[in-house]
Design a protein around this motif. Sequence first.
Motif, PDB file in Angstrom:
ATOM      1  N   VAL A  38      41.746  -1.794  50.836  1.00 22.28           N
ATOM      2  CA  VAL A  38      42.544  -1.986  52.048  1.00 22.28           C
ATOM      3  C   VAL A  38      43.372  -3.262  51.913  1.00 22.28           C
ATOM      4  N   PRO A  39      44.477  -3.341  52.630  1.00 19.43           N
ATOM      5  CA  PRO A  39      45.272  -4.568  52.596  1.00 19.43           C
ATOM      6  C   PRO A  39      44.430  -5.763  53.051  1.00 19.43           C
ATOM      7  N   ALA A  40      44.566  -6.881  52.355  1.00 22.26           N
ATOM      8  CA  ALA A  40      43.743  -8.054  52.634  1.00 22.26           C
ATOM      9  C   ALA A  40      44.030  -8.662  54.003  1.00 22.26           C
ATOM     10  N   GLY A  41      45.251  -8.568  54.495  1.00 20.45           N
ATOM     11  CA  GLY A  41      45.593  -9.186  55.763  1.00 20.45           C
ATOM     12  C   GLY A  41      45.157  -8.400  56.976  1.00 20.45           C
ATOM     13  N   GLU A  47      35.676  -6.433  62.529  1.00 12.39           N
ATOM     14  CA  GLU A  47      36.377  -7.619  63.022  1.00 12.39           C
ATOM     15  C   GLU A  47      37.190  -7.295  64.272  1.00 12.39           C
ATOM     16  N   THR A  48      37.802  -6.124  64.300  1.00 10.11           N
ATOM     17  CA  THR A  48      38.568  -5.702  65.472  1.00 10.11           C
ATOM     18  C   THR A  48      37.651  -5.519  66.680  1.00 10.11           C
ATOM     19  N   LEU A  49      36.501  -4.878  66.481  1.00 10.88           N
ATOM     20  CA  LEU A  49      35.559  -4.672  67.588  1.00 10.88           C
ATOM     21  C   LEU A  49      35.027  -5.998  68.124  1.00 10.88           C
ATOM     22  N   ILE A  50      34.771  -6.949  67.234  1.00  9.29           N
ATOM     23  CA  ILE A  50      34.297  -8.270  67.665  1.00  9.29           C
ATOM     24  C   ILE A  50      35.399  -8.978  68.447  1.00  9.29           C
ATOM     25  N   GLY A  53      35.735  -7.852  71.895  1.00 10.07           N
ATOM     26  CA  GLY A  53      34.564  -8.101  72.719  1.00 10.07           C
ATOM     27  C   GLY A  53      33.693  -6.874  72.915  1.00 10.07           C
ATOM     28  N   ARG A  54      33.906  -5.843  72.109  1.00 14.20           N
ATOM     29  CA  ARG A  54      33.128  -4.606  72.269  1.00 14.20           C
ATOM     30  C   ARG A  54      31.775  -4.689  71.582  1.00 14.20           C
ATOM     31  N   VAL A  55      31.658  -5.548  70.574  1.00 16.21           N
ATOM     32  CA  VAL A  55      30.364  -5.783  69.917  1.00 16.21           C
ATOM     33  C   VAL A  55      30.216  -7.287  69.703  1.00 16.21           C
ATOM     34  N   THR A  56      28.988  -7.724  69.564  1.00 17.84           N
ATOM     35  CA  THR A  56      28.722  -9.131  69.266  1.00 17.84           C
ATOM     36  C   THR A  56      27.772  -9.211  68.089  1.00 17.84           C
TER      37      THR A  56
END
Length: 84
Positions: A38-41, A47-50, A53-56
């Motif tokens: 996947v692209p590094a950036g 990371e998106t879910l964190i 605020g959907r997961v911690t």
Amino acid sequence: MDVGIKDLRDNLSRHLASVRDGHTVTVTDHGRPVARIVPAGRPTRLETLIADGRVTRSGRSKGPAPDPLPAAGTVTDLIDDQRR
């Protein structure tokens, strides 16, 4: 895009250029997915879910590894014993 291991090896520059353009390359071994490039950036799904605020993350850390069990013989011997 799905790419076999041989095709990835033979055309690595082309596939990496595709990743640079924002595409994800799924590497397959005999038709079964084994890895993704996947692209590094781009943030990962976790990371998106964190960030949303959907997961911690868990507040707990992993505990220490247990002490090894004493065993006699080689690993091969132990596996052979388990198969009987």
